[in-house]
Design an enzyme around this catalytic site. Structure first.
Site, short mmCIF file in Angstrom:
data_model
loop_
_atom_site.label_atom_id
_atom_site.label_comp_id
_atom_site.label_asym_id
_atom_site.label_seq_id
_atom_site.Cartn_x
_atom_site.Cartn_y
_atom_site.Cartn_z
N THR A 1 40.68 37.94 34.76
CA THR A 1 40.81 38.79 33.57
C THR A 1 40.87 40.26 33.96
O THR A 1 41.76 41.00 33.51
CB THR A 1 39.63 38.55 32.60
OG1 THR A 1 39.41 37.14 32.49
CG2 THR A 1 39.93 39.12 31.22
N GLU B 1 28.92 42.53 42.36
CA GLU B 1 29.14 42.83 40.93
C GLU B 1 27.85 43.34 40.29
O GLU B 1 27.87 44.27 39.48
CB GLU B 1 29.63 41.58 40.20
CG GLU B 1 31.05 41.21 40.56
CD GLU B 1 31.52 39.90 39.94
OE1 GLU B 1 32.74 39.72 39.85
OE2 GLU B 1 30.68 39.06 39.57
C1 A5P Z 1 33.38 36.65 39.93
O1 A5P Z 1 32.38 36.29 40.80
C2 A5P Z 1 32.97 36.34 38.54
O2 A5P Z 1 31.77 36.92 38.14
C3 A5P Z 1 34.08 36.69 37.55
O3 A5P Z 1 33.96 38.01 37.10
C4 A5P Z 1 33.99 35.75 36.43
O4 A5P Z 1 33.98 34.46 36.99
C5 A5P Z 1 35.14 35.87 35.45
O5 A5P Z 1 36.32 35.45 36.03
P1 A5P Z 1 37.63 35.20 35.20
O6 A5P Z 1 38.00 36.50 34.56
O7 A5P Z 1 38.62 34.77 36.25
O8 A5P Z 1 37.36 34.14 34.22
#
Ligand code: A5P
Length: 230
Positions: A33, A108
Site C-alpha cells: 500500500t 517500522e
Molecule cells: C511490513 O512489515 C508490514 O508492517 C506492512 O506495513 C503491512 O504488512 C502492510 O502491508 P500491505 O500494505 O502490503 O498490506
C-alpha cells in the site's frame, strides 16, 4: 485493470501524499500500500519540485526509493521525523493495529516512535472490530529462538515459526519471526508488555497509541479517520 483491493490500496496510498510539504523529513513504511505513496511522492518530487528527505524502514523500501530518486536520510542522522506513512495488517476502532506481515516491524516501530505524526494507509479489508485474526509477528534473536518459542507455546499463544519457501524467514536485522495465531486479542497492552518482557524478543507487531490518522478507501471513496494519539 487492477482489482478492487489494489484499487483501494492505490487510492489510500496516494491520498496520504497530500500531508507532505517541502522541507519535511518523511518516514517511509513498507508494503504494497505504501508503495503507492512512495511512487506518488517521487512524482511530486520530479514534477512539482517537492523537497523532502525520506527515512526508510526496510531494504525493500530503500531499494524502491533509490530507484525512484527519493533522497534518503539515515535514521541515525536525524532526531525527529515530521510524518511517517506506513501500511498495516489490521486496524481497530481506536487506530491500534498489527504490523509486520512483511517482516519490517522493528524498523517500522522505531521510525514511528521518532515521528511527530503517523499515518496508516490501508485497503478496507484491514479494518477490524478487534485485533488478533491476523497472526501477530514477534521478532526474536536466533540465539534465544527455541526458548521463546517454548514459552509462547506453554502460554497457549499458538506460535508458528515463520518460513518462506521452506526456509526460516530472516528479517533485515538477521532475526527470526514467530507468528502468534491468537484469534482475538482481549488486552493488547498487557500482551505487548508480556511479549517484550521475554528475553530474546526484540519487538512485536502490536502498534498501540501510535497512529494519528488512518486513510482507507472503499467503493472508490476515500475515508480519513483522525485521533489524538501521539
Ligand atoms: C511490513 O512489515 C508490514 O508492517 C506492512 O506495513 C503491512 O504488512 C502492510 O502491508 P500491505 O500494505 O502490503 O498490506
Amino acid at each position: 485493470m487492477i482489482g478492487e483491493q489494489q484499487s483501494e490500496k492505490k487510492l489510500a496510498g496516494e491520498e496520504a501524499v497530500k500531508f507532505i510539504e517541502t522541507g519535511m523529513i518523511v518516514g517511509l513504511g513498507t508494503g504494497s500500500t505504501v508503495r503507492y505513496t512512495i511512487e506518488k511522492l517521487a512524482q511530486r518530487i520530479h514534477n512539482e519540485g517537492l523537497e523532502i528527505k525520506g527515512v526508510s524502514t526496510s531494504t525493500s523500501t530503500t531499494a524502491l526509493s533509490e530507484e525512484l530518486g527519493i533522497p534518503l536520510l539515515s535514521l541515525s542522522d536525524t532526531d525527529e521525523i515530521d510524518v511517517t506513512i506506513d501500511g498495516a495488517d489490521e486496524i481497530d476502532p481506536q487506530l491500534n493495529g498489527i504490523k509486520g506481515g512483511g517482516g519490517a516491524l522493528l524498523f517500522e516501530k522505531i521510525v514511528s516512535a521518532t515521528s511527530k505524526k503517523n499515518i496508516w494507509v490501508a485497503d478496507s479489508g484491514k479494518i477490524v472490530s478487534k485485533l488478533g485474526a491476523f497472526p501477530l509477528p514477534v521478532e526474536v534473536v536466533p540465539f534465544g529462538f527455541r526458548q521463546v518459542y517454548n514459552t509462547l507455546k506453554s502460554e497457549r499463544f499458538n506460535p508458528v515459526a515463520r518460513e518462506t519457501d521452506g526456509k526460516r524467514y530472516v528479517t533485515d536485522n538477521g532475526n527470526w519471526i514467530i507468528d502468534l495465531h491468537l484469534g482475538k486479542i482481549h488486552d493488547p497492552v498487557a500482551l505487548e508488555s508480556r511479549l517484550n518482557g521475554l528475553p530474546g524478543v526484540v519487538e512485536n507487531g502490536l502498534f498501540l497509541n501510535r497512529v494519528n490518522t488512518v486513510i482507507t478507501a472503499k467503493n472508490g471513496s476515500i475515508k480519513t479517520t483522525v485521533t489524538s494519539n501521539n
